[in-house]
Motif scaffolding. Structure first.
Motif, PDB file in Angstrom:
ATOM      1  N   ARG A 139       1.590 -10.659   8.526  1.00 20.26           N
ATOM      2  CA  ARG A 139       0.821  -9.835   7.956  1.00 20.26           C
ATOM      3  C   ARG A 139       0.173 -10.255   6.406  1.00 20.26           C
ATOM      4  NH1 ARG A 139       3.823  -5.431   7.647  1.00 20.26           N
ATOM      5  NH2 ARG A 139       4.496  -5.460   5.556  1.00 20.26           N
ATOM      6  N   TRP A 140       0.961 -10.746   5.568  1.00 24.85           N
ATOM      7  CA  TRP A 140       0.290 -11.201   4.191  1.00 24.85           C
ATOM      8  C   TRP A 140      -0.651 -12.433   4.455  1.00 24.85           C
ATOM      9  CZ3 TRP A 140       0.202 -15.415   0.899  1.00 24.85           C
ATOM     10  CH2 TRP A 140       0.093 -15.149  -0.453  1.00 24.85           C
ATOM     11  N   GLU A 143      -3.951 -11.085   5.404  1.00 28.21           N
ATOM     12  CA  GLU A 143      -4.913 -10.665   4.655  1.00 28.21           C
ATOM     13  C   GLU A 143      -5.390 -11.534   3.517  1.00 28.21           C
ATOM     14  OE1 GLU A 143      -1.995  -8.219   2.444  1.00 28.21           O
ATOM     15  OE2 GLU A 143      -1.817  -6.765   3.817  1.00 28.21           O
ATOM     16  N   PRO A 362      -5.022   0.499   4.520  1.00 30.69           N
ATOM     17  CA  PRO A 362      -3.824   1.102   5.404  1.00 30.69           C
ATOM     18  C   PRO A 362      -3.577   2.405   5.076  1.00 30.69           C
ATOM     19  CG  PRO A 362      -2.466  -0.241   3.928  1.00 30.69           C
ATOM     20  CD  PRO A 362      -4.015  -0.459   3.653  1.00 30.69           C
ATOM     21  N   ASP A 366       4.155   1.570   1.940  1.00 32.89           N
ATOM     22  CA  ASP A 366       4.700   0.213   1.684  1.00 32.89           C
ATOM     23  C   ASP A 366       3.472  -0.751   1.944  1.00 32.89           C
ATOM     24  OD1 ASP A 366       7.150   1.004   1.115  1.00 32.89           O
ATOM     25  OD2 ASP A 366       7.870   0.760   3.065  1.00 32.89           O
ATOM     26  N   GLU A 367       2.594  -0.448   3.129  1.00 30.26           N
ATOM     27  CA  GLU A 367       1.932  -1.518   3.190  1.00 30.26           C
ATOM     28  C   GLU A 367       0.489  -1.283   2.292  1.00 30.26           C
ATOM     29  OE1 GLU A 367       2.935   0.754   5.394  1.00 30.26           O
ATOM     30  OE2 GLU A 367       4.124  -0.581   6.960  1.00 30.26           O
ATOM     31  N   ALA A 370       1.694  -3.378  -0.586  1.00 29.87           N
ATOM     32  CA  ALA A 370       1.676  -4.874  -0.511  1.00 29.87           C
ATOM     33  C   ALA A 370       0.448  -5.285  -0.489  1.00 29.87           C
ATOM     34  CB  ALA A 370       2.286  -5.096   0.939  1.00 29.87           C
ATOM     35  N   LEU A 371      -0.634  -4.590   0.253  1.00 29.40           N
ATOM     36  CA  LEU A 371      -2.107  -4.832   0.325  1.00 29.40           C
ATOM     37  C   LEU A 371      -2.429  -5.064  -1.338  1.00 29.40           C
ATOM     38  CD1 LEU A 371      -4.721  -6.095   1.402  1.00 29.40           C
ATOM     39  CD2 LEU A 371      -5.395  -3.521   1.577  1.00 29.40           C
ATOM     40  N   ASP A 897      -1.708  -5.932  12.087  1.00 31.15           N
ATOM     41  CA  ASP A 897      -2.021  -5.416  10.888  1.00 31.15           C
ATOM     42  C   ASP A 897      -2.617  -4.098  10.443  1.00 31.15           C
ATOM     43  OD1 ASP A 897      -2.215  -6.047   7.846  1.00 31.15           O
ATOM     44  OD2 ASP A 897      -4.164  -6.569   8.279  1.00 31.15           O
ATOM     45  N   ASP A 900       0.145  -1.510  11.712  1.00 32.19           N
ATOM     46  CA  ASP A 900       1.267  -1.301  10.482  1.00 32.19           C
ATOM     47  C   ASP A 900       0.768  -0.595   9.391  1.00 32.19           C
ATOM     48  OD1 ASP A 900       3.115  -2.824  12.015  1.00 32.19           O
ATOM     49  OD2 ASP A 900       2.608  -4.827  11.125  1.00 32.19           O
ATOM     50  N   ARG A 901      -0.436  -0.694   8.936  1.00 33.76           N
ATOM     51  CA  ARG A 901      -1.077   0.174   7.920  1.00 33.76           C
ATOM     52  C   ARG A 901      -1.280   1.402   8.081  1.00 33.76           C
ATOM     53  NH1 ARG A 901      -4.779  -3.836   4.605  1.00 33.76           N
ATOM     54  NH2 ARG A 901      -3.793  -5.913   5.216  1.00 33.76           N
TER      55      ARG A 901
END
Length: 916
Positions: A139-140, A143, A362, A366-367, A370-371, A897, A900-901
């Motif tokens: 995922r990271w 992005e 998202p 948590d997502e 992270a973004l 992705d 998950d978001r």
């Protein structure tokens, strides 16, 4: 030696390309390559490389991967072990990303168009395909690949602009036509193509291209071309000489479109008390953190009214030039009771400030965090988190980049943040006598201070040396120059301590403004949101915006309101509490009820108008009572409607809950109706469920069976999105019973349609076909051709999932033709997806991919993230069947992705494909 990331992850030594085997090794190299010369902690590496699947032996495995990469690179000092992690050290141009960014900067700064074009051409040539190929299943890295894709697109467009300036219009046309085909709704690319065609002597072709775009925008989005593009058409029609190729010596610079750089700091107040010692301390903390290569976190704490916000904002303005990538600010309203802003709402606001598209933001907390950290990675950003309640409200908002700094203000000391995140504490006490005098002198003038020294001393003592109290007292003197300082002192007598002093100052300031401004002040205490606009204030008071604007200005002048963001106003928490008290004391129960009704009407009518702009094909709300007053400045187009929903979502939710608590059932179900499309598309599903459950109860009490049935359907859809299919089924059954009791064919059709959709999700495709047939019959009986066309697609989709593609294809093709004829843009996306699936299983892979890409474009245009992910899943299947596994994995990774978001369970199913 150079690491290459703008394509497959690999490195080059002496001109020889060396691939890196293994997903995790590629990911370690890519992570270090995206942070060249920086220390990347082991924890951060593990999070990025393994995400949630890190084994217990991850740290040992990471060490082995680093050792392997050192051997592959041929030099141990290329990746250096540090106390907390690892550092890639290959010099100033260690990666192709660094080289591309340098070339783009050089192109932006070049005064010569030839130099601009040369730099940009060299930069664009560094892209070898999808960036970070081989690791975007993580995922990271996906992005980061999106960020690098955007950088390439901006550079390509700017290169085209530079070449136009150099007279290369004929050579540009084929490339621009290809770009326009890939991005058919991109008006900027069309502007370049129209200009190139015109300069090539193809005026008619340019005008035809404009007409094609105009038709496409009308069909797909229901909008006209932008004013700039319409002006270009006019210029082409009249053969405006300004469109001719610039002279060779033209010095106009071509710049690469840069991402937005937010500057959100509120205005620095003139009433700031010069806290010299604290300012010097903050300067020293920042210098020390930068020298150590760490991120500064500081907590400014103190009692209410001590000037925490003023200090934070004043210092932030002083150092903002040290943070060229932006300054973010938010009032967390930590001590505002139920008005406290939750971290996900703040993160969405910050991501929007950096231009992250809505479909990329998202839903999961948590997502989101992270973004946010990914967007701020390698940037120098100052983040001001004002009025925090506790550490838990702050932690998700902390960036991860050492180039950033965070200033937190709170009435609490936030000892957990100090202990575990290494925050530096700054405690504000009361002002010294000298600081208090300086604050007053800045506002009322040294001459007035000297003329009434005794009265000034009294005011300082009576205000207990609290900055907020002193600022309000000074505002009274400034707004009423004829008023003696001694009179202010007399009014304040009787204060027994700091908070009593505040109450005295509040009372004096409140009584000093005009009766109309005082009424506005106390009524604003009824507003449940974090801030408000002039139209909201006008509705509260029942006067036009033109009449309320000077009242807002008067309250701003008296320091009873703040304008942190242009056009949006708010209170200090203590002033809000005082406003509520004054409303209870100075307003009649009838007056308060009328103001509350006007406020409910404001949000109801504005949200209904915004909802219809968001979804023009939606059936208008029946039974909407007229407002008792004029509501001004409602959104006028779709973009304004989306912005309004984002800005007012928190207030809208609070108004709906307050309406429910107050027994205002009509407002409850209608507000839920108005907000549902926005909440659904932007993934606010918990809010949506709560609203619709309240709506079913409210409509039931009113005896509105149809409204109750529609609320049950909306609740069902949202429960299904959240994966609770049993509750979804239950709500649909309740809706069906209601509509059957009414003999409502259209309502029953909608339930049958949704039952078919739910059955397909449960794998019961034969039953789904039966529900779709019933829905089609009922919609035709109800005289609803648009819904009948949508149901025809649903029927075809059910056949397709059953494997009967012979029946599926003609029904979906007919549905698409009917939707195009009826102007139903919203559901053409779903039908294109259906046809993509059908052609895929008939072996027509090119047609399948074309239909899927068309569906993706439409879903993205409507910000429908869930169905964008669903179509990406199908697109991946088509690519795999067509023999392109790399493209398949890219599509699936993008789908995962998004899901998950959104916190959607379908992500696990698609992960199985990625793992195969």
């Amino acid at each position: 030696m150079r690491v290459r990331l703008l394509g497959s992850v690999e490195f080059v030594v002496g001109g020889t390309v060396r691939p890196v085997p293994g997903l995790r090794r590629k990911a370690v190299l890519a992570m270090l390559g995206l942070h060249p010369g920086q220390i990347v902690s082991s924890d951060r590496l593990i999070d990025a490389v393994w995400a949630d699947d890190a084994p217990a032996t991850a740290l040992n495995t990471l060490q082995r991967h680093v050792s392997y990469l050192r051997e592959l690179l041929g030099a141990k000092d290329t990746i250096t072990a540090r106390a907390s992690g690892y550092q890639l050290d290959l010099g100033e141009e260690a990666t192709d990303v660094l080289v591309a960014e340098r070339l783009i900067r050089a192109g932006r700064q070049a005064a010569d168009p030839q130099r601009t074009a040369a730099c940009l051409r060299e930069a664009v040539a560094l892209w070898r395909g999808r960036p970070l190929t081989g690791v975007t299943t993580l995922r990271w890295f996906a992005e980061q690949a999106d960020r690098l894709d955007l950088l390439e697109h901006e550079a390509v467009r700017s290169l085209a602009e530079a070449r136009l300036d150099l007279g290369e219009h004929r050579q540009l046309i084929p490339g621009l036509e290809q770009l326009v085909a890939e991005r058919p709704l991109d008006e900027g690319l069309h502007r370049l193509l129209l200009t190139a065609l015109y300069r090539s002597g193809r005026q008619a072709a340019a005008l035809e291209r404009f007409q094609q775009l105009k038709r496409l925008l009308a069909e797909e989005l229901g909008i006209d071309p932008s004013p700039a593009l319409r002006e270009l058409e006019t210029a082409i029609l009249r053969q405006d000489p300004a469109l001719d190729t610039p002279a060779p010596d033209a010095s106009a610079r071509i710049t690469v479109a840069a991402p937005p750089v937010p500057s959100q700091l509120p205005l620095a107040t003139r009433a700031f008390a010069p806290r010299v010692r604290e300012l010097a301390g903050l300067d020293a903390m920042l210098a020390d953190s930068r020298a150590a290569g760490t991120m500064l976190i500081t907590v400014v704490s103190g009692t209410a009214g001590a000037g925490k916000t003023a200090l934070a904002v004043h210092w932030s303005h002083q150092v903002r030039r040290l943070f060229p990538d932006g300054q973010l600010y938010v009032d967390l309203r930590g001590f505002g009771g139920d008005r406290m802003i939750d971290p996900p709402a703040v993160l969405r606001r910050f991501l929007d400030a950096y231009g992250v598209p809505g479909h990329r933001i998202p839903a999961g907390a948590d997502e989101l965090a992270a973004l946010y950290r990914s967007v701020l990675a390698d940037r120098q950003v100052l983040v001001v988190l004002d009025n925090a309640r506790d550490t838990e409200q702050v932690r998700p908002l902390l960036p991860g980049s050492p180039g950033c700094a965070v200033v937190v203000t709170s009435r609490s000391r936030l000892t957990d943040l100090v202990a575990f995140e290494g925050a530096q504490p700054v405690t504000l006490g009361l002002l010294t006598d000298g600081e208090a005098r300086d604050l007053l002198a800045r506002r009322i003038g040294a001459d007035r201070m000297a003329a009434e020294t005794v009265a000034v001393d009294d005011v300082i003592a009576l205000c207990a040396r609290l900055p907020l109290a002193l600022a309000l007292a000074a505002a009274s003197c400034v707004t009423r120059p004829e008023l003696a300082v001694a009179e202010v002192s007399r009014q304040l007598r009787g204060s027994a301590g700091p908070f009593d002093a505040l109450q005295s100052v509040f009372s004096w300031s409140y009584r000093a403004v005009s009766p109309a401004a005082a009424r506005l002040f106390r009524l604003l205490g009824l507003h449940p949101g974090p801030d408000f606009t002039a139209p909201v204030a006008a509705s509260l008071t029942g006067v036009p915006v033109a009449a309320v604007d000077p009242l807002i200005a008067e309250l701003l002048g008296a320091n009873l309101l703040q304008e942190a963001v242009p056009g949006r106003f708010g209170f200090h928490d203590l002033l809000r509490a005082y406003a509520v008290d004054r409303a209870a004391a100075d307003e009649t129960a009838t007056g308060l009820a009328a103001a509350d009704r006007r406020l409910r009407d404001h949000y109801l009518h504005t949200s209904v108008q915004a909802a219809m702009l968001l979804t023009p094909a939606r059936q208008p709300l029946a039974g909407l009572a007229e407002s008792g007053h004029d509501i001004e400045q409602a959104p006028g187009d779709r973009d304004a409607a989306v912005a309004w929903f984002h800005d007012e979502r928190q207030a809208l939710q609070a108004m709906l809950c307050r309406a429910a608590d107050g027994g205002h059932d009509e407002h409850v179900w209608q507000l839920a109706w108005a907000a549902q499309d926005f909440l659904d598309r932007w993934g606010h599903w918990e809010d949506q469920v709560a609203n619709q459950l309240l709506a079913t109860e409210a409509a039931g009490r009113l005896g509105l069976s149809a409204a109750r049935g529609h609320a049950h359907i909306s609740a069902s859809t949202t429960y299904a999105r959240l994966g609770d299919l049993d509750r979804a089924q239950d709500h649909l059954q309740q809706a069906l019973d209601l509509f059957a009791g009414l003999g409502d064919c259209g309502g029953q059709a909608k339930v049958q349609y949704q039952l078919g959709w739910l059955c397909n999700r449960q794998g019961r495709h034969g039953q789904a076909v039966r529900h779709a047939r019933q829905a089609l019959r009922l919609y035709r009986a109800a005289g609803q051709p648009m819904m009948a066309a949508r149901t025809l697609n649903s029927l075809g989709w059910g056949y397709a999932l059953s494997g009967d593609f012979g029946r599926a294809r003609p029904r979906c093709e007919l549905a698409l033709a009917q939707m195009q004829r009826l102007g139903d843009h919203a559901f053409q996306a779903g039908t294109s997806d259906s046809l993509g699936y059908i052609h895929h299983h008939l072996g027509n892979h090119e047609l399948a991919i074309a239909h899927y890409l068309r569906a993706l474009e439409l879903y993205r245009g409507h910000d429908d993230r869930y169905y964008e992910a669903d179509t990406l899943d199908h697109l991946g299947d088509a690519h795999r069947a067509a023999g392109d596994p790399a493209a398949a994995r890219t599509a699936w990774a993008q789908a995962v992705d998004i899901l998950d978001r959104l916190g959607h369970a379908d992500a696990g199913r698609i992960r199985v494909k990625l793992a195969a």
